[in-house]
Write an enzyme that holds these catalytic residues in place. Structure first.
Site, PDB file in Angstrom:
ATOM      1  N   TYR A 144       1.053  -1.639   0.510  1.00 52.88           N
ATOM      2  CA  TYR A 144       0.130  -0.197  -0.019  1.00 52.88           C
ATOM      3  C   TYR A 144       1.246   1.371   0.434  1.00 52.88           C
ATOM      4  CZ  TYR A 144      -3.395   3.205   1.720  1.00 52.88           C
ATOM      5  OH  TYR A 144      -4.056   4.549   1.783  1.00 52.88           O
ATOM      6  N   ASP A 239       9.174   2.532  -0.208  1.00 45.88           N
ATOM      7  CA  ASP A 239       8.339   3.824   0.610  1.00 45.88           C
ATOM      8  C   ASP A 239       8.765   3.077   2.231  1.00 45.88           C
ATOM      9  OD1 ASP A 239       6.362   4.395   1.764  1.00 45.88           O
ATOM     10  OD2 ASP A 239       4.206   3.678   0.048  1.00 45.88           O
ATOM     11  N   LYS A 267       4.265   9.240   8.689  1.00 46.98           N
ATOM     12  CA  LYS A 267       3.301   8.284  10.214  1.00 46.98           C
ATOM     13  C   LYS A 267       4.995   8.494  11.325  1.00 46.98           C
ATOM     14  CE  LYS A 267       0.951   4.780   8.415  1.00 46.98           C
ATOM     15  NZ  LYS A 267       1.286   4.053   7.459  1.00 46.98           N
TER      16      LYS A 267
HETATM   17  C1  LIG Z   1       0.499   4.786   5.464  1.00 50.80           C
HETATM   18  C2  LIG Z   1       0.974   4.661   4.687  1.00 50.80           C
HETATM   19  C3  LIG Z   1       1.125   4.520   3.597  1.00 50.80           C
HETATM   20  C4  LIG Z   1       0.057   6.559   3.373  1.00 50.80           C
HETATM   21  O1  LIG Z   1       0.500   7.588   4.506  1.00 50.80           O
HETATM   22  P1  LIG Z   1      -0.959   8.614   4.761  1.00 50.80           P
HETATM   23  O2  LIG Z   1      -0.204   9.392   5.343  1.00 50.80           O
HETATM   24  O3  LIG Z   1      -1.927   7.414   5.196  1.00 50.80           O
HETATM   25  O4  LIG Z   1      -0.938   9.027   3.250  1.00 50.80           O
HETATM   26  C5  LIG Z   1       1.707   5.411   2.354  1.00 50.80           C
HETATM   27  N1  LIG Z   1       2.294   4.222   2.289  1.00 50.80           N
HETATM   28  C6  LIG Z   1       2.560   3.386   3.749  1.00 50.80           C
HETATM   29  C7  LIG Z   1       3.777   1.834   3.414  1.00 50.80           C
HETATM   30  C8  LIG Z   1       1.931   3.165   4.602  1.00 50.80           C
HETATM   31  O5  LIG Z   1       2.130   2.352   5.901  1.00 50.80           O
END
Ligand SMILES: *Cc1c(COP(=O)(O)O)cnc(C)c1O
Length: 426
Positions: A144, A239, A267
């Site tokens: 994701y 990511d 995060k």
């Molecule tokens: C949470 C998350 C996102 C998205 O971040 P948001 O602050 O919710 O837009 C993208 N990539 C990964 C791996 C994530 O865990």
């Protein structure tokens, strides 16, 4: 006097927001009850409007590695609130966090702060496309990357790697810019590069996939991803929005020894405030406006309160050797749960990595792809979740979300939570 209940609040919320929420998983969809409405959060605990206390393993889906309302972060946030809220101009707070990151993570030569993980990913893709002059992005099934149009895709039919959108409102032409392939499969990956390699601007991967269960990858697979990127002139984007500053100071870059071209964060980097970040090789980041012609901007980017909360969080983790502490606590916590499940003969297992854990049905082999997730995961989780909730443990309200252990989860709290989860499972 009548005390308001979560059920009543949810009915009100349904009138004003789609599904009553501002991010889908919060709605308890498929769990046959209204979501719990909370009014307070401190340390490892949440308090509901009904005044029930829960040990929280959702921790806002990861940002709060020190737990809710950490005293040091709180003090710094208060100081900042009394100093300035936003400048829309150059200031010292983002400079200090940027300097800390670039000096601590050598692969982050230059960076740009944004306000969410999604925004970080979206911007990194733009840089990759500009740098390579190519359009296609390769992603992995089960990873994701936020709600970026290009990445809300799943495997399509037809040619290996072809993608179809996984959300309404995304033009087929946009989904077609993305190529999707399974995790843990070098052969398929090779095939996809064979089909599309010369058009792939970037490969984006969660080096520790933790948004569709916890799908720990083999080092050889990640090495292969890096090798094929190199060979085909595609950029590699890690990511690390969830794994960054979670699995260790230098995240999965440190754990894998692989150097990506660009890395995205979110995060933890904002210590509980809306902060994202993308960065990496200098020559790539110099393409971003105003030094280059890749446009990217943000009114509230590098918000000083988030900058301060982030820096205080990271420095405290470093000072306390927090990643080591959490790894040990989580090992002990998951071992206790495993032993409890085994002793009672329950068909449940726990996967964990650093301070992330995920409860699922039995599997003969480690679960590395979404196909390997036991078929009854939804039903297994629902029962466990609802019973845990009764016993005062709040897991993230979805079968495919992982749990997060924070520094506020002491061994004592974890012991208590483990017993509650074992009892709930029974
Ligand atoms: C949470 C998350 C996102 C998205 O971040 P948001 O602050 O919710 O837009 C993208 N990539 C990964 C791996 C994530 O865990």
């Amino acid at each position: 006097m009548h005390k308001v209940t979560s059920e009543e609040l949810f009915q009100r919320a349904l009138n004003v927001a789609p599904g009553g929420v501002h991010s889908p998983v919060r709605s308890f969809k498929g769990l046959d009850r209204a979501p719990v409405f909370f009014k307070k959060a401190e340390g490892a605990y949440l308090t509901s409007v009904e005044d029930k206390k829960y040990i929280d393993f959702c921790q806002s889906f990861g940002p709060l590695i020190l737990g809710h309302l950490d005293p040091e972060v709180k003090e710094e946030v208060h100081r900042m609130v009394d100093t300035a809220w936003t400048f829309g101009a150059t200031e010292i707070y983002s400079l200090e966090l940027a300097e800390w990151i670039t000096s601590t993570l050598p692969f982050m030569e230059k960076l740009r702060f944004v306000s969410s993980g999604t925004e970080a990913v979206m911007s990194a893709l733009r840089v990759a496309r500009a740098a390579t002059g190519r359009n296609k992005i390769l992603k992995f099934e089960g990873c994701y990357h936020g709600h970026v149009d290009n990445l809300l895709v799943k495997a399509g039919s037809g040619l290996a790697g072809a993608a179809a959108s996984s959300s309404a409102g995304i033009p087929a032409e946009v989904a077609a810019q993305t190529v999707v392939t399974p995790l843990d499969d070098e052969q398929k990956l090779q095939e996809v590069f064979h089909n599309f390699g010369k058009d792939i601007a970037a490969v984006i991967i969660e080096p520790l996939p933790a948004n569709y269960g916890l799908l720990v990858q083999r080092q050889e697979f990640l090495k292969k991803v890096a090798e094929l990127c190199e060979k085909n002139g595609s950029l590699l984007i890690f990511d690390e929005v969830i794994s960054g500053f979670r699995v260790g100071l230098q995240g999965m870059v440190e754990k894998t020894g692989i150097r990506p071209d660009l890395v995205t964060y979110g995060k933890i980097i904002g210590g509980g405030f809306p902060v994202g970040c993308y960065g990496g090789k200098k020559e790539l980041m110099n393409m971003v406006a105003p030094s280059g012609d890749v446009y990217q901007a943000g009114t509230l980017s590098a918000n000083p309160i988030g900058m301060r909360a982030g820096l205080t969080t990271l420095k405290k983790m470093q000072r306390l050797d927090g990643w080591n502490v959490l790894e040990k606590r989580t090992q002990k916590f998951t071992d206790t749960i495993r032993a409890g499940f085994a002793k009672k003969g329950l068909p449940l297992e726990v996967s964990h990595s650093a301070s992330l854990f995920w409860i699922h049905g039995p599997s003969k082999t480690p679960i590395r792809t979404i196909e390997q997730i036991p078929g009854n995961q939804g039903a297994t989780f629902k029962g466990l979740f609802l019973k845990s909730l009764e016993k005062g443990v709040y897991l993230a309200p979805n079968a495919y979300e992982v749990g997060f252990v924070s520094m506020a989860h002491t061994d004592e709290i974890l012991e208590q939570a483990a017993q509650a989860i074992i009892d709930a499972a029974e």
